[in-house]
Design an enzyme around this catalytic site. Structure first.
Site, short mmCIF file in Angstrom:
data_model
loop_
_atom_site.label_atom_id
_atom_site.label_comp_id
_atom_site.label_asym_id
_atom_site.label_seq_id
_atom_site.Cartn_x
_atom_site.Cartn_y
_atom_site.Cartn_z
N GLU A 96 4.79 -6.91 0.05
CA GLU A 96 4.32 -7.29 -1.28
C GLU A 96 3.83 -6.07 -2.05
O GLU A 96 2.65 -5.92 -2.31
CB GLU A 96 3.22 -8.34 -1.17
CG GLU A 96 2.19 -7.94 -0.14
CD GLU A 96 1.26 -9.04 0.28
OE1 GLU A 96 1.72 -10.18 0.38
OE2 GLU A 96 0.09 -8.73 0.50
N CYS A 123 -17.61 5.11 -26.58
CA CYS A 123 -18.93 5.71 -26.69
C CYS A 123 -19.65 5.75 -25.34
O CYS A 123 -20.70 5.14 -25.12
CB CYS A 123 -19.74 4.99 -27.75
SG CYS A 123 -18.97 5.24 -29.35
N GLY A 154 0.81 -1.20 0.00
CA GLY A 154 0.00 0.00 0.00
C GLY A 154 0.85 1.25 0.00
O GLY A 154 0.35 2.34 0.25
C1 PLP Z 1 -3.01 -5.54 -4.55
C2 PLP Z 1 -2.32 -6.12 -3.41
C3 PLP Z 1 -1.04 -5.66 -3.07
C4 PLP Z 1 -0.34 -4.54 -3.78
O1 PLP Z 1 -0.84 -3.29 -3.47
P1 PLP Z 1 -0.14 -1.97 -4.03
O2 PLP Z 1 -0.96 -0.86 -3.56
O3 PLP Z 1 -0.10 -2.08 -5.52
O4 PLP Z 1 1.25 -1.95 -3.50
C5 PLP Z 1 -0.42 -6.30 -2.03
N1 PLP Z 1 -1.01 -7.31 -1.35
C6 PLP Z 1 -2.23 -7.78 -1.66
C7 PLP Z 1 -2.81 -8.90 -0.89
C8 PLP Z 1 -2.93 -7.19 -2.69
O5 PLP Z 1 -4.15 -7.64 -2.98
#
Ligand code: PLP
Length: 400
Positions: free
Chosen positions: A258, A327, A217
């Site tokens: 992640e 459209c 995030g």
């Molecule tokens: C989408 C997602 C992320 C990545 O989020 P970002 O805002 O792109 O960094 C990480 N972990 C999970 C479980 C996600 O669904």
């Protein structure tokens, strides 16, 4: 990347076009890698942000792992050369059979609801499982991408940990990781650290953990003066706290993240030609050779991508409303200051690496754009423009 380089790429590869700068992806990866000074750090690229196999290979070569949300993503990751032990599967609301199939591939699974946890633990008590908790912390940038709040569909509520512990005791299953993902666009480090405390508290209750996964995030700037997650500051604070937790826990753990957007957003450029400049009584529209079929974030999330006219970068700035050819109303930007636009000019959208191509569709029966990876001062085609065959491929015209 320089505007001239981008413009040259459209001459070679055509329009509309996605371009990704490999150096920028590597730079972001190393920033994250350097920010967290722990013995064992694992960065799992959230591939739903941008899933081209060449991008996956690039990240694999940097040492990244992979965060996946569907079995198809798992297969693409394996195809790109990731070994199963470098992949984590963090789905939401998928079938038991899909989770089972992924586990059989040797991929780390992450379970986010009690019924599947119980079912899985009963059937496969020996397979290591990570648990996705919901710490109930609001950290996301907007309602669509914030996933930690009380009524969110994601994760197992921290109030249900007693139930989790009962399932674990009854099935003797092996919980090797605790995970949270509070949502995209974290603005406030303190909020992230607060949620981390909840993760630590939860982790204490499991004896055999190997890793703690703090999700992602991280926010990147979309326009001038935009806020960005201060990854270096977060790194310093969380590292300290993590090391203290390891001592308390009595064992070395892997710190995992992640990120999707943080790694690839700023590396991406979307290039499209202007078909028409149309003046109405109140507005000057620049209509481009694209629409929300290629880039839906402005319409879907209200995100603002900065847009430059790379055909006339020094031109006098005027106000334009940039729209697509779909459209339906598909406005990329309202009253944005852009260097004077002539029909035929090429516009460049910034921050087009994350959730842009990966959300593209064939709406209006348009082809998806080509993708190019810019590496070692050269543009490499990593996805061809589609053709009519792609649209017809799986369709069946029956006898009528
Ligand atoms: C989408 C997602 C992320 C990545 O989020 P970002 O805002 O792109 O960094 C990480 N972990 C999970 C479980 C996600 O669904």
């Amino acid at each position: 990347m320089q505007q001239k380089q981008l413009l040259d790429l459209t001459e070679t590869f055509g329009n509309p076009l996605y371009v990704y700068d490999a150096d920028k992806i590597e730079y972001q990866y190393q920033r994250l890698n350097n920010a967290f000074k722990v013995e064992k750090l694992r960065i799992n690229y959230a591939m739903k942000a941008l899933s081209n196999v060449s991008i996956l290979k690039l990240l694999k070569n940097l040492g990244s792992g992979l965060d996946t949300v569907s079995i198809q993503e798992v297969h693409l990751g394996l195809h790109a050369g990731f070994t199963p032990d470098k992949i984590i599967f963090t789905p939401n609301g998928v079938s038991f059979e899909e989770i089972e199939e992924v586990a059989k591939l040797g991929v780390q699974i992450n379970i986010d609801n009690l019924s599947i946890l119980e079912h899985f633990g009963t059937k496969y008590p020996k397979v290591p499982v990570c648990i996705r908790i919901n710490p109930h912390v609001m950290a996301g940038g907007n309602a669509n991408i914030s996933v930690g709040h009380i009524d969110s569909k994601f994760g197992i509520s921290i109030y249900q940990i007693p139930h989790v512990l009962r399932i674990v005791a009854n099935t003797k299953m092996n919980i090797n990781g605790i995970h949270m993902h509070t949502g995209s666009d974290i603005l406030d480090i303190e909020v992230f650290l607060y949620a981390s405390e909840i993760l630590f508290d939860t982790a204490k209750q499991f004896a055999d953990l190997e890793f703690l996964d703090f999700g992602s995030g991280f926010k990147v700037p979309y326009k001038k003066d935009d806020i960005e997650t201060n990854i270096e500051e977060l790194g310093e604070k969380l590292t300290k706290r993590f090391l203290a937790f390891e001592k308390e826990y009595g064992r070395e753990l892997t710190l995992a993240f992640e990120p999707g957007k943080f790694l690839v957003s700023e590396a991406g450029y979307f290039l499209a030609k202007v078909n028409v400049v149309k003046q109405t009584t109140s507005t000057v529209f620049a209509g481009i050779d694209s629409g929300f079929n290629h880039l839906i974030r402005p319409m879907f999330y209200g995100s603002q991508h900065s847009i430059e006219n790379i055909s006339n970068p020094k031109g006098k700035e005027r106000f334009y409303t940039v729209v697509g050819y779909i459209c339906e109303t598909d406005t990329f930007a309202n009253n944005l200051k852009i260097a004077e636009i002539q029909e035929g000019d090429t516009l460049c959208f910034k921050n087009a690496g994350a959730y842009c191509f990966s959300m593209a569709s064939n709406y209006n029966s348009r082809f998806k754009p080509a993708e190019v990876l810019w590496k070692n001062n050269k543009g490499h085609l990593i996805r061809e423009h589609e053709t009519l065959n792609d649209l017809l491929q799986n369709q069946i015209m029956i006898d009528l």
